[in-house]
Scaffold this motif. Structure first.
Motif, PDB file in Angstrom:
ATOM      1  N   VAL A  32      35.817  -0.318  19.308  1.00  0.00           N
ATOM      2  CA  VAL A  32      36.680   0.328  20.309  1.00  0.00           C
ATOM      3  C   VAL A  32      37.091   1.720  19.841  1.00  0.00           C
ATOM      4  CG1 VAL A  32      38.976   0.195  21.389  1.00  0.00           C
ATOM      5  CG2 VAL A  32      37.513  -1.834  21.295  1.00  0.00           C
ATOM      6  N   MET A  33      37.289   1.841  18.534  1.00  0.00           N
ATOM      7  CA  MET A  33      37.715   3.107  17.949  1.00  0.00           C
ATOM      8  C   MET A  33      36.709   4.239  18.167  1.00  0.00           C
ATOM      9  SD  MET A  33      39.121   3.457  14.083  1.00  0.00           S
ATOM     10  CE  MET A  33      39.537   1.720  14.137  1.00  0.00           C
ATOM     11  N   VAL A  34      35.420   3.890  18.186  1.00  0.00           N
ATOM     12  CA  VAL A  34      34.396   4.912  18.404  1.00  0.00           C
ATOM     13  C   VAL A  34      34.652   5.640  19.720  1.00  0.00           C
ATOM     14  CG1 VAL A  34      31.938   5.325  18.785  1.00  0.00           C
ATOM     15  CG2 VAL A  34      32.649   3.676  17.062  1.00  0.00           C
ATOM     16  N   ILE A  35      34.883   4.869  20.782  1.00  0.00           N
ATOM     17  CA  ILE A  35      35.089   5.457  22.108  1.00  0.00           C
ATOM     18  C   ILE A  35      36.463   6.119  22.214  1.00  0.00           C
ATOM     19  CG2 ILE A  35      35.044   5.010  24.580  1.00  0.00           C
ATOM     20  CD1 ILE A  35      32.397   4.481  23.130  1.00  0.00           C
ATOM     21  N   LEU A  94      38.899  12.562  12.256  1.00  0.00           N
ATOM     22  CA  LEU A  94      38.748  12.022  10.910  1.00  0.00           C
ATOM     23  C   LEU A  94      38.497  10.513  10.923  1.00  0.00           C
ATOM     24  CD1 LEU A  94      41.521  14.043   9.026  1.00  0.00           C
ATOM     25  CD2 LEU A  94      39.033  14.331   8.835  1.00  0.00           C
ATOM     26  N   SER A  95      38.790   9.857  12.048  1.00  0.00           N
ATOM     27  CA  SER A  95      38.519   8.427  12.180  1.00  0.00           C
ATOM     28  C   SER A  95      37.092   8.148  12.640  1.00  0.00           C
ATOM     29  CB  SER A  95      39.491   7.792  13.185  1.00  0.00           C
ATOM     30  OG  SER A  95      40.806   7.800  12.700  1.00  0.00           O
ATOM     31  N   LEU A  96      36.433   9.137  13.208  1.00  0.00           N
ATOM     32  CA  LEU A  96      35.113   8.906  13.797  1.00  0.00           C
ATOM     33  C   LEU A  96      34.057   8.423  12.798  1.00  0.00           C
ATOM     34  CD1 LEU A  96      34.776  11.692  16.511  1.00  0.00           C
ATOM     35  CD2 LEU A  96      34.708   9.216  16.850  1.00  0.00           C
ATOM     36  N   PRO A  97      33.938   9.029  11.612  1.00  0.00           N
ATOM     37  CA  PRO A  97      32.917   8.503  10.693  1.00  0.00           C
ATOM     38  C   PRO A  97      33.182   7.060  10.280  1.00  0.00           C
ATOM     39  CG  PRO A  97      34.296  10.142   9.586  1.00  0.00           C
ATOM     40  CD  PRO A  97      34.593  10.223  11.050  1.00  0.00           C
ATOM     41  N   VAL A  98      34.454   6.709  10.114  1.00  0.00           N
ATOM     42  CA  VAL A  98      34.810   5.326   9.787  1.00  0.00           C
ATOM     43  C   VAL A  98      34.381   4.396  10.920  1.00  0.00           C
ATOM     44  CG1 VAL A  98      36.723   3.743   9.351  1.00  0.00           C
ATOM     45  CG2 VAL A  98      36.764   6.045   8.372  1.00  0.00           C
ATOM     46  N   ALA A  99      34.670   4.806  12.150  1.00  0.00           N
ATOM     47  CA  ALA A  99      34.375   3.967  13.304  1.00  0.00           C
ATOM     48  C   ALA A  99      32.872   3.794  13.517  1.00  0.00           C
ATOM     49  CB  ALA A  99      35.022   4.572  14.550  1.00  0.00           C
ATOM     50  N   PHE A 117      49.469   9.067  18.092  1.00  0.00           N
ATOM     51  CA  PHE A 117      49.552   8.777  16.665  1.00  0.00           C
ATOM     52  C   PHE A 117      48.212   8.787  15.947  1.00  0.00           C
ATOM     53  CE2 PHE A 117      52.863   6.244  18.911  1.00  0.00           C
ATOM     54  CZ  PHE A 117      53.952   7.012  18.538  1.00  0.00           C
ATOM     55  N   GLY A 118      47.117   8.995  16.657  1.00  0.00           N
ATOM     56  CA  GLY A 118      45.802   9.003  16.030  1.00  0.00           C
ATOM     57  C   GLY A 118      45.237   7.621  15.776  1.00  0.00           C
ATOM     58  N   PHE A 119      45.865   6.565  16.353  1.00  0.00           N
ATOM     59  CA  PHE A 119      45.363   5.198  16.198  1.00  0.00           C
ATOM     60  C   PHE A 119      44.270   4.964  17.231  1.00  0.00           C
ATOM     61  CE2 PHE A 119      49.874   3.693  14.841  1.00  0.00           C
ATOM     62  CZ  PHE A 119      49.716   4.324  13.625  1.00  0.00           C
ATOM     63  N   GLY A 120      43.012   5.000  16.807  1.00  0.00           N
ATOM     64  CA  GLY A 120      41.925   4.771  17.755  1.00  0.00           C
ATOM     65  C   GLY A 120      41.821   3.332  18.206  1.00  0.00           C
ATOM     66  N   GLY A 121      42.527   2.459  17.574  1.00  0.00           N
ATOM     67  CA  GLY A 121      42.490   1.046  17.927  1.00  0.00           C
ATOM     68  C   GLY A 121      43.280   0.217  16.944  1.00  0.00           C
TER      69      GLY A 121
END
Length: 267
Positions: free
Chosen positions: A59-62, A189-194, A22-26
């Protein structure tokens, strides 16, 4: 403590599955469980919800980075939907991260709840998310969506520590992409946020309790337990993501949002 660590490990496994599917990194998995963990430990002195959001972001970064590499190898990343949207998401995440450090604890919690509820309602009511006709052709992102929309996605996502998948997945879905590709795009697309959020939260907190394993607002013990569970499951789940029927994939996405909403309200 061991019981809490085991619980975090189990939810880490779940977050690994949801990162790929689902693209939920965390975010929606880790925020509620870390919130409960922080309430029972020294993190409460920093503000349990702030600790939960910050730890989720770290956690999302990894998680998002690992899933991005896996999705890239699988050929599910459409570059035309990544750039320049990712740059504007990064810009918005700077604004949202600083705003979150100044927000009150109850404000942060109830905005998280409202955000989840509105997203679920919108995805159910508006056409194009649950059902996707087989002859649907993907459409390009408009300039307004890329600029203003990207900045807004970054600001909201970093403020709430959710990575942006809850906004980017419905966006890509309505542009005609299948769920597998929409979820795949949510990871890069979540990486810059994380990354930006983690940097801000790591240096924003003051008065960290002595003897506690915190880097700013980030709970290092909780983050470590979550990652021990998530990384192996990311490697396993990437092998099955393309085999799930599209409609079932979309319904499961909404069901997971509903479960996270109930968890944070009850807690």
């Amino acid at each position: 403590m061991l019981t809490e660590i085991a619980l975090l490990f189990g939810f880490g496994c779940l977050s690994g599955v949801t990162t790929v599917l689902f693209g939920f990194g965390g975010g929606f998995i880790t925020v509620p469980v870390v919130y409960g963990f922080a309430l029972a430990g020294p993190g409460q002195a920093l503000g349990a919800m702030h600790v939960a959001v910050a730890t989720s972001t770290a956690v999302m970064v990894i998680n998002a980075g690992s899933a991005t590499l896996a999705q890239l190898r699988a050929g599910r990343l459409r570059k035309e939907y990544l750039w320049p949207l990712i740059a504007f998401i990064g810009l918005g995440s700077v604004l949202g991260s600083f705003a979150a450090t100044m927000a009150g604890e109850s404000v942060l919690r109830w905005l998280f709840v409202a955000y989840l509820a509105l997203t679920i309602a919108d995805s159910v009511v508006r056409k194009g998310f649950v059902s996707r006709p087989p002859d649907t052709r993907p459409r390009a992102l408009g300039s307004l969506t890329t600029t203003a929309g990207g900045t807004g996605i970054g600001a909201v996502a970093s403020f709430l520590g959710v990575g942006g998948s809850v906004l980017t997945v419905p966006l890509m879905r309505r542009k005609g992409l299948p769920m597998a590709e929409a979820a795949a795009l949510a990871n890069p697309l979540s990486l810059p946020v994380a990354v930006i959020g983690t940097a801000v939260y790591a240096f924003a907190a003051t008065g960290t309790p002595s003897g506690s394993a915190h880097l700013g607002y980030i709970d290092l013990i909780a983050a470590g337990a979550l990652l021990c569970g998530s990384l192996p499951t990311i490697a396993v789940t990437r092998r099955v993501v393309g085999r799930i029927p599209d409609r079932a994939h979309a319904i499961a996405y909404l069901a997971l949002l509903g479960a996270a909403l109930i968890a944070i309200v009850v807690r």
